[in-house]
Design an enzyme around this catalytic site. Sequence first.
Site, mmCIF file in Angstrom:
data_model
loop_
_atom_site.group_PDB
_atom_site.id
_atom_site.type_symbol
_atom_site.label_atom_id
_atom_site.label_comp_id
_atom_site.label_asym_id
_atom_site.label_seq_id
_atom_site.Cartn_x
_atom_site.Cartn_y
_atom_site.Cartn_z
ATOM 1 N N GLY A 1 52.604 3.278 50.654
ATOM 2 C CA GLY A 1 51.963 2.444 49.628
ATOM 3 C C GLY A 1 52.871 2.320 48.421
ATOM 4 O O GLY A 1 53.828 3.090 48.262
ATOM 5 N N LEU A 2 52.543 1.370 47.582
ATOM 6 C CA LEU A 2 53.347 1.116 46.388
ATOM 7 C C LEU A 2 53.374 2.340 45.476
ATOM 8 O O LEU A 2 52.464 3.183 45.543
ATOM 9 C CB LEU A 2 52.732 -0.059 45.604
ATOM 10 C CG LEU A 2 52.781 -1.433 46.277
ATOM 11 C CD1 LEU A 2 51.892 -2.414 45.513
ATOM 12 C CD2 LEU A 2 54.212 -1.954 46.350
ATOM 13 N N SER A 3 54.361 2.388 44.601
ATOM 14 C CA SER A 3 54.388 3.429 43.583
ATOM 15 C C SER A 3 53.135 3.292 42.713
ATOM 16 O O SER A 3 52.782 2.175 42.308
ATOM 17 C CB SER A 3 55.652 3.258 42.728
ATOM 18 O OG SER A 3 55.651 4.191 41.693
ATOM 19 N N GLY A 4 52.440 4.368 42.485
ATOM 20 C CA GLY A 4 51.214 4.331 41.682
ATOM 21 C C GLY A 4 49.974 3.927 42.466
ATOM 22 O O GLY A 4 48.880 3.792 41.895
ATOM 23 N N SER A 5 50.121 3.741 43.773
ATOM 24 C CA SER A 5 48.947 3.318 44.556
ATOM 25 C C SER A 5 47.944 4.469 44.706
ATOM 26 O O SER A 5 46.743 4.233 44.879
ATOM 27 C CB SER A 5 49.372 2.803 45.937
ATOM 28 O OG SER A 5 50.104 3.791 46.635
ATOM 29 N N GLY A 6 48.440 5.708 44.650
ATOM 30 C CA GLY A 6 47.532 6.858 44.760
ATOM 31 C C GLY A 6 47.855 7.820 45.881
ATOM 32 O O GLY A 6 47.067 8.710 46.190
ATOM 33 N N LYS A 7 49.026 7.680 46.481
ATOM 34 C CA LYS A 7 49.390 8.531 47.626
ATOM 35 C C LYS A 7 49.314 10.019 47.273
ATOM 36 O O LYS A 7 48.652 10.799 47.956
ATOM 37 C CB LYS A 7 50.821 8.198 48.109
ATOM 38 C CG LYS A 7 51.003 6.765 48.559
ATOM 39 C CD LYS A 7 52.433 6.497 49.013
ATOM 40 C CE LYS A 7 53.467 6.605 47.928
ATOM 41 N NZ LYS A 7 53.321 5.631 46.823
ATOM 42 N N SER B 1 58.003 4.542 51.442
ATOM 43 C CA SER B 1 58.462 4.100 52.773
ATOM 44 C C SER B 1 58.073 2.638 53.027
ATOM 45 O O SER B 1 57.215 2.358 53.857
ATOM 46 C CB SER B 1 57.931 5.026 53.879
ATOM 47 O OG SER B 1 56.574 5.348 53.733
HETATM 48 P P1 ADP Z 1 51.759 7.399 44.122
HETATM 49 O O1 ADP Z 1 51.880 8.815 44.625
HETATM 50 O O2 ADP Z 1 51.299 6.445 45.162
HETATM 51 O O3 ADP Z 1 52.984 6.922 43.413
HETATM 52 P P2 ADP Z 1 50.022 8.587 42.148
HETATM 53 O O4 ADP Z 1 49.076 9.374 42.992
HETATM 54 O O5 ADP Z 1 51.151 9.331 41.503
HETATM 55 O O6 ADP Z 1 50.595 7.386 43.023
HETATM 56 O O7 ADP Z 1 49.239 7.799 41.017
HETATM 57 C C1 ADP Z 1 48.016 7.137 41.233
HETATM 58 C C2 ADP Z 1 47.264 6.985 39.923
HETATM 59 O O8 ADP Z 1 46.080 6.227 40.172
HETATM 60 C C3 ADP Z 1 46.840 8.318 39.325
HETATM 61 O O9 ADP Z 1 46.987 8.246 37.927
HETATM 62 C C4 ADP Z 1 45.356 8.402 39.708
HETATM 63 O O10 ADP Z 1 44.600 9.171 38.801
HETATM 64 C C5 ADP Z 1 44.938 6.928 39.667
HETATM 65 N N1 ADP Z 1 43.788 6.608 40.528
HETATM 66 C C6 ADP Z 1 42.669 5.942 40.124
HETATM 67 N N2 ADP Z 1 41.780 5.822 41.123
HETATM 68 C C7 ADP Z 1 42.331 6.425 42.201
HETATM 69 C C8 ADP Z 1 41.880 6.647 43.544
HETATM 70 N N3 ADP Z 1 40.683 6.206 43.957
HETATM 71 N N4 ADP Z 1 42.700 7.280 44.390
HETATM 72 C C9 ADP Z 1 43.918 7.719 43.980
HETATM 73 N N5 ADP Z 1 44.404 7.554 42.720
HETATM 74 C C10 ADP Z 1 43.611 6.905 41.818
#
Ligand code: ADP
Length: 204
Positions: free
Chosen positions: A36-42, A110
């Site tokens: 998933g995209l950066s910031g998607s929530g992985k 990825s």
């Molecule tokens: P990634 O690892 O994909 O780059 P992050 O997990 O570091 O993304 O960041 C995701 C951000 O989105 C966090 O600040 C998190 O608190 C926020 N967020 C909001 N809602 C959700 C959700 N339902 N699931 C995951 N993250 C969420």
Amino acid sequence: MKDEGKNIFSVFDEIIPRAEKEVLLKQKARVVWMTGLSGSGKTTIAKYLEKELHQQGFLTQLLDGDNIRSGINNNLGFSEEDRTENIRRIAEVSKLFLNCGVITINCFVSPTKAIRQEARSIIGEDDFIEVLVDTPLAICEARDVKGLYKKARKGEIKDFTGISAPFEAPEQAIKIQTENHTVAESAQILLDQLIPKIKKSAEA
Ligand code: ADP
């Protein structure tokens, strides 16, 4: 005298098979590959998931940029060649965990089908669980957890996925939405799909 060292490793060169380790751990090893995209929530979902699995008695290992790029891959940058090598090594490390009976949760952008296919072929089709954290670009950009989108928009980061490099979503993956969901809700959807795949039945 001549043959003395010949069979010296005969006892030690047999690695205990994965199946026996899975029996010991009472679980089925798998690699959960979060894309998933950066910031998607992985990472956020993976951390929540790992805690839940741990509480339920599963042995897990979370792999992400923090523990991979600072260690085993600290000599790699972000060129196309290095990104491919990054994923190849992550997949090989995951395979070692797999052979140890451990459930690995991997959080890496990825972005291309080819790169995930490389990981899938190293890990093996049956053990590779692909998960798409399906958050729209606009939401990821608004979150901008690490300030990277701002930099990418200013042209300070080259080939940034979603802005100046493509993200190819998988078609077959488990899809997790995060927009309008709490972290707990998003993680629960994944957990529900995962448990049947990793739980060892009494006779298995
Ligand atoms: P990634 O690892 O994909 O780059 P992050 O997990 O570091 O993304 O960041 C995701 C951000 O989105 C966090 O600040 C998190 O608190 C926020 N967020 C909001 N809602 C959700 C959700 N339902 N699931 C995951 N993250 C969420």
